[in-house]
Design a protein around this motif. Structure first.
Motif, PDB file in Angstrom:
ATOM      1  N   SER A   1      -6.325   7.003  -8.929  1.00  0.00           N
ATOM      2  CA  SER A   1      -6.185   5.778  -8.120  1.00  0.00           C
ATOM      3  C   SER A   1      -5.320   5.996  -6.879  1.00  0.00           C
ATOM      4  O   SER A   1      -5.514   5.341  -5.854  1.00  0.00           O
ATOM      5  CB  SER A   1      -5.601   4.642  -8.973  1.00  0.00           C
ATOM      6  N   LYS A   2      -4.358   6.926  -6.946  1.00  0.00           N
ATOM      7  CA  LYS A   2      -3.480   7.142  -5.790  1.00  0.00           C
ATOM      8  C   LYS A   2      -4.227   7.727  -4.593  1.00  0.00           C
ATOM      9  O   LYS A   2      -3.702   7.745  -3.481  1.00  0.00           O
ATOM     10  CB  LYS A   2      -2.309   8.064  -6.156  1.00  0.00           C
ATOM     11  N   GLU A   3      -5.440   8.195  -4.817  1.00  0.00           N
ATOM     12  CA  GLU A   3      -6.204   8.826  -3.746  1.00  0.00           C
ATOM     13  C   GLU A   3      -7.097   7.838  -3.007  1.00  0.00           C
ATOM     14  O   GLU A   3      -7.718   8.207  -2.004  1.00  0.00           O
ATOM     15  CB  GLU A   3      -7.063   9.970  -4.324  1.00  0.00           C
ATOM     16  N   ILE A   4      -7.203   6.599  -3.476  1.00  0.00           N
ATOM     17  CA  ILE A   4      -8.117   5.659  -2.825  1.00  0.00           C
ATOM     18  C   ILE A   4      -7.363   4.765  -1.839  1.00  0.00           C
ATOM     19  O   ILE A   4      -6.140   4.817  -1.743  1.00  0.00           O
ATOM     20  CB  ILE A   4      -8.877   4.800  -3.856  1.00  0.00           C
ATOM     21  N   ARG A   5      -8.122   3.939  -1.121  1.00  0.00           N
ATOM     22  CA  ARG A   5      -7.528   3.091  -0.085  1.00  0.00           C
ATOM     23  C   ARG A   5      -6.492   2.139  -0.675  1.00  0.00           C
ATOM     24  O   ARG A   5      -6.680   1.567  -1.742  1.00  0.00           O
ATOM     25  CB  ARG A   5      -8.619   2.254   0.596  1.00  0.00           C
ATOM     26  N   GLU A   6      -5.400   1.932   0.097  1.00  0.00           N
ATOM     27  CA  GLU A   6      -4.304   1.111  -0.403  1.00  0.00           C
ATOM     28  C   GLU A   6      -4.743  -0.329  -0.650  1.00  0.00           C
ATOM     29  O   GLU A   6      -4.301  -0.953  -1.619  1.00  0.00           O
ATOM     30  CB  GLU A   6      -3.127   1.140   0.575  1.00  0.00           C
ATOM     31  N   ASP A   7      -5.599  -0.885   0.197  1.00  0.00           N
ATOM     32  CA  ASP A   7      -5.984  -2.285   0.001  1.00  0.00           C
ATOM     33  C   ASP A   7      -6.711  -2.487  -1.324  1.00  0.00           C
ATOM     34  O   ASP A   7      -6.534  -3.518  -1.998  1.00  0.00           O
ATOM     35  CB  ASP A   7      -6.830  -2.791   1.189  1.00  0.00           C
TER      36      ASP A   7
ATOM     37  N   TYR B   1      -6.288  -4.523  -7.012  1.00  0.00           N
ATOM     38  CA  TYR B   1      -6.393  -4.294  -8.460  1.00  0.00           C
ATOM     39  C   TYR B   1      -5.128  -3.573  -8.950  1.00  0.00           C
ATOM     40  O   TYR B   1      -5.198  -2.589  -9.676  1.00  0.00           O
ATOM     41  CB  TYR B   1      -7.636  -3.466  -8.779  1.00  0.00           C
ATOM     42  N   ARG B   2      -3.978  -4.070  -8.540  1.00  0.00           N
ATOM     43  CA  ARG B   2      -2.725  -3.371  -8.839  1.00  0.00           C
ATOM     44  C   ARG B   2      -2.511  -3.197 -10.336  1.00  0.00           C
ATOM     45  O   ARG B   2      -1.957  -2.199 -10.778  1.00  0.00           O
ATOM     46  CB  ARG B   2      -1.546  -4.136  -8.226  1.00  0.00           C
ATOM     47  N   TYR B   3      -2.972  -4.153 -11.156  1.00  0.00           N
ATOM     48  CA  TYR B   3      -2.801  -4.056 -12.609  1.00  0.00           C
ATOM     49  C   TYR B   3      -3.563  -2.859 -13.162  1.00  0.00           C
ATOM     50  O   TYR B   3      -3.189  -2.308 -14.203  1.00  0.00           O
ATOM     51  CB  TYR B   3      -3.261  -5.355 -13.304  1.00  0.00           C
ATOM     52  N   LEU B   4      -4.628  -2.439 -12.478  1.00  0.00           N
ATOM     53  CA  LEU B   4      -5.317  -1.214 -12.881  1.00  0.00           C
ATOM     54  C   LEU B   4      -4.612   0.015 -12.312  1.00  0.00           C
ATOM     55  O   LEU B   4      -4.454   1.036 -12.984  1.00  0.00           O
ATOM     56  CB  LEU B   4      -6.776  -1.237 -12.406  1.00  0.00           C
TER      57      LEU B   4
ATOM     58  N   ALA C   1       6.502  -2.806  -8.225  1.00  0.00           N
ATOM     59  CA  ALA C   1       5.411  -3.105  -9.160  1.00  0.00           C
ATOM     60  C   ALA C   1       4.266  -3.855  -8.488  1.00  0.00           C
ATOM     61  O   ALA C   1       3.102  -3.469  -8.603  1.00  0.00           O
ATOM     62  CB  ALA C   1       5.948  -3.905 -10.350  1.00  0.00           C
ATOM     63  N   PHE C   2       4.593  -4.929  -7.781  1.00  0.00           N
ATOM     64  CA  PHE C   2       3.557  -5.740  -7.139  1.00  0.00           C
ATOM     65  C   PHE C   2       3.919  -5.961  -5.674  1.00  0.00           C
ATOM     66  O   PHE C   2       4.381  -7.034  -5.290  1.00  0.00           O
ATOM     67  CB  PHE C   2       3.396  -7.083  -7.863  1.00  0.00           C
TER      68      PHE C   2
END
Length: 583
Positions: free
Chosen positions: A117-123, A128-131, A551-552
């Motif tokens: 997930s760290k490799e994909i776009r920040e938006d 989907y921050r919980y994922l 966290a969020f």
């Protein structure tokens, strides 16, 4: 072992080879599925670790997909030796599934693979921050944050500080950053504000007789984001001390920060030992071109204004001239790239001299330096064969700024920065006032509640722009970690300081009434500071963006993409707080 829990009786981190032969229930999320025909495998992940689950009854796998939340029961057994996984603590054992219970089904296609997930776009990550938080690296940052904050609390308590919570709904402050305002339902047309910092409250606690206060304080500022600044809200280790001098605060700040960084820094990291270097604002702007110096960079800036006032190079005459000496091999291509960088930050060009083996010079400025002055510049700059010296000329503030940026760029391009190190310093003696070119008036430079050096006499007799304040920052690796000050607790001095900045005593009563009144009842001398918790953790985790340790977080545009804030509210809600939206 918790035998009564219907979902699990052990978490992954406490299951070991000693459990072989035991029947356990474990629960978590399906990280991977491997179906080998007659036998299937699942990697099941909880907060604490991952365990392989083997399904010899392959019907148990039916309907299970990645990231489903399940509970599995069965005996713990040794893996076949050739399938050991040394990357995880449970890599020599597995659970053979006898029963599987679906707890939480994935009903939609996952927006991204959790493990990457760290490799994909920040938006997408923030929506989907919980994922995203299921990713081990992301989750570990938040666990680390909790551990640091717990340590800070205990350390401050051990140092004799008392934790006290100050209000979140408070009065708007006319100084500092832009407030977040909260309309009042009961008082039409009036507003609360969220605190930019607990500044006034912590000073009032000192007047109340609390000797040493601290809190992990939430602060709210309607500012634009940067890599090291989260928009909207942030946390700081806020503390204040009565009957304290600047040096007392320095010692307290050093004690808590050194202890924290020594405990939580990466293995082998060097941490500045107390006492930290103390650099005046004036010295910082000269030697580093910034009030946030990165001491890992060995390069220093020198002033050659007086020298070039005696030379024939017209672009430098009447200008502030700063110079940076570097000992490194630099190709023509390096110089061209550095010139492009200099132009990109607003510089008209970039003069330089290279020192040859015979201590003669080559470079575009050589011919403008009289022969009888060439040994003088060598002595002033400490030049040696193989050195290159770069020149920056402009009005003083711009020359300092350009030189500072160039110093940082040279340090990065030439890989000069000390590795795996946390280098702290104090920057102090900030100007109390400055002249605002737009407003054409004297304004406070930083915190208006600071004690001016020289007290009332300085305010009455000196040029305001020459008055220094007992203000100080802690800087680590070029990041401002903390700001603080000895507070102005004397009402007469406070009235005069605000008068210089254009406030009447009536303004002071109206805007800062609590402090104005409290200081009439025996206020003790007091001082404090507030290291930023988010920045501290960002540095310790070697993250380049502060949002990685929250966290969020909001995005760079101050939006919560996950929950949709800021968002519209109903007409009924608007009426309740007496607000009408203008077109």
């Amino acid at each position: 072992m918790n035998t009564s829990n219907v979902y699990r009786n052990k978490t992954m981190n406490v299951i070991t080879e000693a459990d072989v032969g035991s029947t356990l229930r474990i629960a978590g999320w399906v990280e991977n599925i491997r179906d080998h025909g007659g036998v299937s495998f699942i990697d099941l992940r909880d907060m604490y670790g991952t365990m392989q689950v083997v399904m010899r009854d392959t019907s148990l796998l039916k309907g299970i997909n990645k990231e489903d939340c399940i509970s599995v029961e069965g005996p713990i057994q040794h893996r076949d030796e050739e399938t050991y996984n040394p990357k995880i603590p449970t890599g020599t054992i597995e659970l053979e599934a006898h029963t599987v219970t679906m707890l939480g089904k994935v009903h939609r296609q996952l927006p991204f693979e959790i493990q990457t997930s760290k490799e994909i776009r920040e938006d997408v990550r923030l929506k989907y921050r919980y994922l995203d938080l299921r990713n081990k690296k992301v989750k570990d940052n938040i666990v680390f944050r909790s551990q640091v904050i717990s340590f800070l609390r205990q350390k401050m308590t051990d140092m004799g500080f008392l934790e006290i919570q100050t209000p979140i709904l408070c009065a708007s402050s006319p100084e500092g950053a832009r407030d977040y305002v909260v309309p009042s339902r009961k008082f039409k047309g009036k507003f609360y504000a969220l605190p930019q910092a607990p500044q006034q409250y912590k000073q009032l606690l000192m007047v109340s007789g609390f000797d040493k206060y601290f809190q992990i304080a939430p602060c709210f500022r309607d500012e634009d984001a940067r890599a090291d600044r989260s928009p909207g809200e942030f946390y700081q280790l806020d503390f204040e001390m009565s009957f304290a001098t600047q040096e007392d605060v320095f010692r307290a700040g050093e004690e808590v920060l050194t202890a924290t960084f020594e405990k939580f820094a990466p293995e082998g990291a060097a941490v500045t030992a107390a006492p930290y270097p103390v650099i005046s604002y004036k010295q910082a702007m000269l030697e580093f071109g910034t009030d946030k110096p990165d001491l890992r960079n060995p390069l220093r800036i020198i002033d050659l204004s007086e020298f070039f006032s005696r030379c024939t190079f017209k672009p430098f005459i009447g200008k502030t001239v700063r110079a940076i000496k570097v000992h490194a091999n630099m190709s023509k291509g390096f110089h061209e790239k550095l010139l492009k960088y200099a132009q990109s930050i607003g510089m008209g060009g970039l003069g330089y001299l290279q020192v040859k083996d015979d201590m003669s010079y080559k470079g575009p400025i050589d011919k403008f330096i009289p022969d009888d002055m060439k040994s003088e510049i060598a002595e002033l700059a400490g030049l040696e064969a193989g050195d290159t010296i770069f020149f920056i000329a402009d009005r003083e503030s711009k020359a300092a700024n350009y030189a500072g940026q160039l110093r940082n760029e040279l340090g990065a391009r030439l890989d000069l920065l000390e590795k795996n190190a946390y280098r702290f310093c104090f920057v102090n003696d900030f100007p109390m006032f400055e002249f605002d070119e737009e407003e054409k008036k004297i304004i406070f430079t930083h915190n208006p509640f600071s004690m001016p050096q020289g007290g009332l006499e300085a305010l009455n007799t000196k040029d305001p722009t020459e008055i220094l304040a007992y203000q100080y920052d802690i800087v680590c690796n070029g990041v401002e970690l903390s700001s603080g000050a000895v507070r102005n607790h004397d009402l007469e001095i406070m009235v005069k300081a605000f008068e210089i900045a254009g406030y009447t005593e009536e303004d002071l009563k109206e805007k800062f009434g609590a402090l104005y009144n409290a200081f009439q009842f025996g206020a003790p001398p007091h001082a404090g500071m507030a290291p930023g918790v988010d920045r501290m953790i960002m540095l310790l985790r070697n993250e380049e963006n502060i949002r990685e340790v929250i966290a969020f977080p909001m995005n760079g545009n101050a939006q919560d993409l996950m929950c949709g804030a800021p968002g519209e509210i109903t007409e009924h809600q608007l009426r309740e707080v007496h607000i009408k939206i203008r077109d």
